[in-house]
Design an enzyme around this catalytic site. Sequence first.
Site, short mmCIF file in Angstrom:
data_model
loop_
_atom_site.label_atom_id
_atom_site.label_comp_id
_atom_site.label_asym_id
_atom_site.label_seq_id
_atom_site.Cartn_x
_atom_site.Cartn_y
_atom_site.Cartn_z
N ASN A 11 0.87 -1.19 0.00
CA ASN A 11 0.00 0.00 0.00
C ASN A 11 0.90 1.23 0.00
OD1 ASN A 11 -1.84 2.03 0.44
ND2 ASN A 11 -2.28 1.46 2.58
N LYS A 13 0.05 4.24 -0.41
CA LYS A 13 -0.63 5.44 0.09
C LYS A 13 -0.41 6.60 -0.90
CE LYS A 13 -0.12 3.51 4.64
NZ LYS A 13 -0.15 3.69 6.09
N HIS A 93 -9.72 1.36 5.12
CA HIS A 93 -8.44 1.62 5.80
C HIS A 93 -8.68 2.67 6.89
CE1 HIS A 93 -4.32 2.80 6.55
NE2 HIS A 93 -3.93 1.72 5.89
N GLU A 95 -7.01 5.10 7.75
CA GLU A 95 -6.73 6.47 7.31
C GLU A 95 -7.91 7.06 6.56
OE1 GLU A 95 -2.96 5.72 5.38
OE2 GLU A 95 -2.07 5.25 7.33
N GLU A 163 -5.53 -4.36 11.09
CA GLU A 163 -4.56 -3.27 11.18
C GLU A 163 -4.83 -2.44 12.43
OE1 GLU A 163 -2.55 -2.37 7.22
OE2 GLU A 163 -4.21 -0.98 7.48
N GLY A 169 2.32 2.88 10.74
CA GLY A 169 3.26 3.98 10.53
C GLY A 169 3.97 4.44 11.79
N SER A 208 3.30 -1.44 10.56
CA SER A 208 4.75 -1.44 10.81
C SER A 208 5.42 -2.78 10.51
CB SER A 208 5.06 -0.99 12.25
OG SER A 208 4.66 0.35 12.43
P1 PGA Z 1 2.73 0.79 7.63
O1 PGA Z 1 1.25 0.95 7.03
O2 PGA Z 1 3.27 -0.52 7.14
O3 PGA Z 1 3.48 1.96 7.11
O4 PGA Z 1 2.57 0.79 9.13
C1 PGA Z 1 0.40 -0.15 6.92
C2 PGA Z 1 -0.92 0.26 6.30
O5 PGA Z 1 -1.40 1.35 6.62
O6 PGA Z 1 -1.50 -0.46 5.48
#
Ligand code: PGA
Length: 246
Positions: A11, A13, A93, A95, A163, A169, A208
């Site tokens: 992903n 983003k 997601h 976000e 998640e 992140g 992460s």
């Molecule tokens: P990250 O994001 O691996 O940067 O923690 C995972 C995600 O949001 O899918």
Amino acid sequence: MSADQKWAVANWKMNLPEDLDVYSKGLACLTGRTRIAVCPPATVMTNMAQALASAPVLLGAQDCHEADSGAYTGAISAPLAARAGARLSLLGHSERRQGFGESDALVARKVSAVQRHGLAALLCVGESLDIREAGAAASHTAAQLLASMPQDVRPDDLLIAYEPIWAIGTGRAALPAEVGEMHAVIRAVLVDRFGSAGRRIPILYGGSVTRANIAAIAAINEVSGCLVGGASLDIESFAHIVRALE
Ligand code: PGA
């Protein structure tokens, strides 16, 4: 789909890797049993579709609108994503849930829309730190999952990503015991909802994931792979993660 088959989903983003060509070539070289999917920004979906035309890599959208078309400035529908080469879509997601105010009901309508147009839905669920500290991670995530699936959801075109928001992140992945417990909760919800078909739905972990912790995460019961954000932008680290899932 099968829960035994491992998945590595990138992903990106709202980012691009340093060099799209180098990345695509690196991806195309990855052969093995792990199913690979990449969710780039929509603006480079067709470039990626061309570059990966003969590679066993699925393209994914990062989100789709619930409507098929219409006056929705800036949005992308499932038919548009499919036309650009997408075969799956991330949905729900955190976000999007947090930053764009997406409710469970809206996410459920999006799942319905993408499946109606032949895309698989990769539905993301997971709790905030407050909820975990209140001891409600399992009940919250189970309820969120149930409420984010529409009546007409098709289990064969569904993947789930657990998640935890506090792990995304932050550099602080969930502990193996936490992941194992939450994946078991999610599996129970899926089996309850779909019977034996619920056992085949892949459940990915995201938050992460890096080349340093992938081996420990891949070894956890009920982990069918990973949804990778930051570490997926570098082809070498993503390739390492793919191989660790073999
Ligand atoms: P990250 O994001 O691996 O940067 O923690 C995972 C995600 O949001 O899918």
